[in-house]
Design a protein around this motif. Structure first.
Motif, PDB file in Angstrom:
ATOM      1  N   GLN A  84       0.827  -1.211   0.000  1.00 52.22           N
ATOM      2  CA  GLN A  84       0.000   0.000   0.000  1.00 52.22           C
ATOM      3  C   GLN A  84       0.859   1.258   0.000  1.00 52.22           C
ATOM      4  O   GLN A  84       0.523   2.246  -0.665  1.00 52.22           O
ATOM      5  CB  GLN A  84      -0.952  -0.024   1.196  1.00 52.22           C
ATOM      6  N   ALA A  86       3.802   1.420  -1.379  1.00 58.88           N
ATOM      7  CA  ALA A  86       4.260   1.492  -2.779  1.00 58.88           C
ATOM      8  C   ALA A  86       3.150   2.085  -3.648  1.00 58.88           C
ATOM      9  O   ALA A  86       3.414   2.880  -4.557  1.00 58.88           O
ATOM     10  CB  ALA A  86       4.651   0.109  -3.282  1.00 58.88           C
ATOM     11  N   GLY A  87       1.896   1.711  -3.344  1.00 54.34           N
ATOM     12  CA  GLY A  87       0.755   2.257  -4.081  1.00 54.34           C
ATOM     13  C   GLY A  87       0.640   3.766  -3.920  1.00 54.34           C
ATOM     14  O   GLY A  87       0.324   4.484  -4.879  1.00 54.34           O
ATOM     15  N   MET A  88       0.943   4.266  -2.716  1.00 53.01           N
ATOM     16  CA  MET A  88       0.903   5.718  -2.474  1.00 53.01           C
ATOM     17  C   MET A  88       1.942   6.427  -3.362  1.00 53.01           C
ATOM     18  O   MET A  88       1.667   7.483  -3.928  1.00 53.01           O
ATOM     19  CB  MET A  88       1.194   6.035  -0.998  1.00 53.01           C
ATOM     20  N   MET A  90       3.152   5.274  -6.206  1.00 51.05           N
ATOM     21  CA  MET A  90       2.707   5.181  -7.611  1.00 51.05           C
ATOM     22  C   MET A  90       1.635   6.218  -7.902  1.00 51.05           C
ATOM     23  O   MET A  90       1.660   6.883  -8.944  1.00 51.05           O
ATOM     24  CB  MET A  90       2.148   3.783  -7.884  1.00 51.05           C
ATOM     25  N   LEU A  91       0.688   6.353  -6.973  1.00 48.14           N
ATOM     26  CA  LEU A  91      -0.399   7.332  -7.167  1.00 48.14           C
ATOM     27  C   LEU A  91       0.164   8.751  -7.243  1.00 48.14           C
ATOM     28  O   LEU A  91      -0.190   9.524  -8.153  1.00 48.14           O
ATOM     29  CB  LEU A  91      -1.411   7.229  -6.020  1.00 48.14           C
ATOM     30  N   ALA A  94       1.795   9.176 -10.590  1.00 50.85           N
ATOM     31  CA  ALA A  94       0.827   9.164 -11.700  1.00 50.85           C
ATOM     32  C   ALA A  94       0.032  10.468 -11.741  1.00 50.85           C
ATOM     33  O   ALA A  94      -0.269  10.986 -12.819  1.00 50.85           O
ATOM     34  CB  ALA A  94      -0.115   7.962 -11.567  1.00 50.85           C
ATOM     35  N   GLN A  95      -0.289  11.015 -10.576  1.00 52.62           N
ATOM     36  CA  GLN A  95      -1.049  12.273 -10.520  1.00 52.62           C
ATOM     37  C   GLN A  95      -0.256  13.430 -11.123  1.00 52.62           C
ATOM     38  O   GLN A  95      -0.823  14.440 -11.509  1.00 52.62           O
ATOM     39  CB  GLN A  95      -1.405  12.610  -9.063  1.00 52.62           C
ATOM     40  N   ILE A  98       4.434  11.644 -13.860  1.00 47.74           N
ATOM     41  CA  ILE A  98       5.845  11.243 -13.792  1.00 47.74           C
ATOM     42  C   ILE A  98       5.912   9.731 -13.973  1.00 47.74           C
ATOM     43  O   ILE A  98       5.211   8.995 -13.274  1.00 47.74           O
ATOM     44  CB  ILE A  98       6.469  11.644 -12.434  1.00 47.74           C
ATOM     45  N   VAL A 100       6.741   5.876 -13.713  1.00 49.10           N
ATOM     46  CA  VAL A 100       7.093   5.024 -12.577  1.00 49.10           C
ATOM     47  C   VAL A 100       7.843   3.805 -13.091  1.00 49.10           C
ATOM     48  O   VAL A 100       7.451   3.204 -14.088  1.00 49.10           O
ATOM     49  CB  VAL A 100       5.814   4.563 -11.837  1.00 49.10           C
TER      50      VAL A 100
ATOM     51  N   ASP B  43       0.618   2.026 -11.979  1.00 44.12           N
ATOM     52  CA  ASP B  43       0.421   3.364 -11.423  1.00 44.12           C
ATOM     53  C   ASP B  43      -0.796   4.045 -12.040  1.00 44.12           C
ATOM     54  O   ASP B  43      -1.590   4.679 -11.330  1.00 44.12           O
ATOM     55  CB  ASP B  43       1.684   4.223 -11.587  1.00 44.12           C
ATOM     56  N   LEU B  46      -3.956   2.437 -10.590  1.00 47.24           N
ATOM     57  CA  LEU B  46      -4.264   2.918  -9.239  1.00 47.24           C
ATOM     58  C   LEU B  46      -4.854   4.326  -9.300  1.00 47.24           C
ATOM     59  O   LEU B  46      -5.790   4.656  -8.567  1.00 47.24           O
ATOM     60  CB  LEU B  46      -3.017   2.884  -8.358  1.00 47.24           C
ATOM     61  N   LEU B  47      -4.322   5.151 -10.207  1.00 49.05           N
ATOM     62  CA  LEU B  47      -4.855   6.508 -10.377  1.00 49.05           C
ATOM     63  C   LEU B  47      -6.321   6.453 -10.806  1.00 49.05           C
ATOM     64  O   LEU B  47      -7.163   7.213 -10.299  1.00 49.05           O
ATOM     65  CB  LEU B  47      -4.012   7.270 -11.409  1.00 49.05           C
ATOM     66  N   GLN B  84      -3.728  -2.656  -2.587  1.00 57.84           N
ATOM     67  CA  GLN B  84      -3.455  -1.288  -3.031  1.00 57.84           C
ATOM     68  C   GLN B  84      -4.752  -0.557  -3.372  1.00 57.84           C
ATOM     69  O   GLN B  84      -4.878   0.644  -3.091  1.00 57.84           O
ATOM     70  CB  GLN B  84      -2.497  -1.301  -4.223  1.00 57.84           C
ATOM     71  N   MET B  88      -6.213   2.873  -1.793  1.00 58.75           N
ATOM     72  CA  MET B  88      -6.751   4.054  -2.491  1.00 58.75           C
ATOM     73  C   MET B  88      -8.042   4.529  -1.807  1.00 58.75           C
ATOM     74  O   MET B  88      -8.263   5.727  -1.637  1.00 58.75           O
ATOM     75  CB  MET B  88      -7.046   3.735  -3.970  1.00 58.75           C
TER      76      MET B  88
END
Lengths: 193, 193
Positions: A84, A86-88, A90-91, A94-95, A98, A100, B43, B46-47, B84, B88
């Protein structure tokens, strides 16, 4: 090219920033650990990690965020929290549009020491040498984050492009490709991310 | 009280919204599935899930977000992606100061059918009956999301407060507490979240 490496963790999430210049010359920029309090609830901890990572990304504006890949078969207590975190990362990347990159610990060790099974201390020493640091990077999470950033900078082009055929690779690149394959398949099917 | 239930998933993330009124009267508000394309990178997926969940939370302004708890020992290919996706949902709620509740599938089945090991179809039928729906909620992810929202509404106060001692619980509450305990400990130590 600025690379921000992330060693994901829910309690301690390592962040290491380097600049990759011409001729694979790498320079140290920043290293830190984003933390969350284990006594807080999971959602607030994730928010803390997410906010911390967003602040680092906004401060250093990396061209790539390089994150250590998490495996489900690492059946530790913390694996879901690590995934999770790592998910943060990635998010947050992605926002901001950039790219990954996910790299396995084996790839990281291979890129830095030439040995996918190198000891932690070997990796730390090589990280210090590559970045011309006078002392070993501390704490360990921070060193791992620098390693995963360096890994992305030093990865062979074959690994970068993904579409390269094995016969076009140098010996080192082949070794790398095998390490990647080992990580993806040899330890069981790649899990989830 | 508006409860938004989430059945976490990276490819299909179920969202179910209910209103819990006086005397535990529950009304159906909304059900949907937020999706991401398995061919996209992790990524970006997840977004997509994060943005979809934020949109649902902003639309229905729930008082609580109730999320199905993920276990690491469910050693499926998808468990990290599922964790993940749950992350979110937790982040989206925490950013809005909305409390998050995590409930296990066992708790959910127990709350809805009185049997922690109920079959999927039994749960779906009871969800439809409790919410006075003429047909079974479709697709399955959506039904599970409604179930996890209902679970939160029907949970015993003992489970709600967490600090209640067993001797203050009714028989049903004790059964619930045992189911929770079974979920947390009986299947091995609770993992990560």
């Amino acid at each position: 090219m600025i690379i921000l490496g992330v060693d994901p963790g829910l309690t301690r999430c390592g962040v290491g920033v380097i600049e990759a210049g011409a001729y694979r010359r790498l320079s140290f920029i920043h290293v830190d650990v984003v933390r969350s309090d284990p006594h807080e609830s999971q959602d607030l901890r994730l928010l803390k990690i997410y906010n911390g990572l967003c602040a680092k990304i906004d401060e250093f504006a990396p061209d790539t965020v390089s994150i250590e890949r998490v495996f489900a078969q690492e059946n530790r207590n913390t694996v879901l929290g690590t995934a999770q975190a790592a998910g943060m990362a990635m998010l947050a990347a992605a926002q901001r549009n950039i790219p990954v990159a996910l790299h396995t610990p084996t790839e990281s060790k291979m890129a830095i020491t030439g040995n996918g099974k190198a000891e932690k201390i070997q990796v730390e020493r090589m990280v210090a040498r590559i970045l011309s640091l006078n002392t070993l990077p501390k704490p360990a999470d921070a060193a791992d984050a620098l390693a995963i950033a360096i890994c992305h900078a030093l990865r062979p082009q074959g690994a970068l492009e993904g579409g390269e055929r094995e016969q076009h690779l140098t010996a080192a690149q082949r070794q790398w490709a095998q390490a990647s394959q080992h990580a993806a398949h040899g330890r069981g099917v790649r899990r989830g991310m």
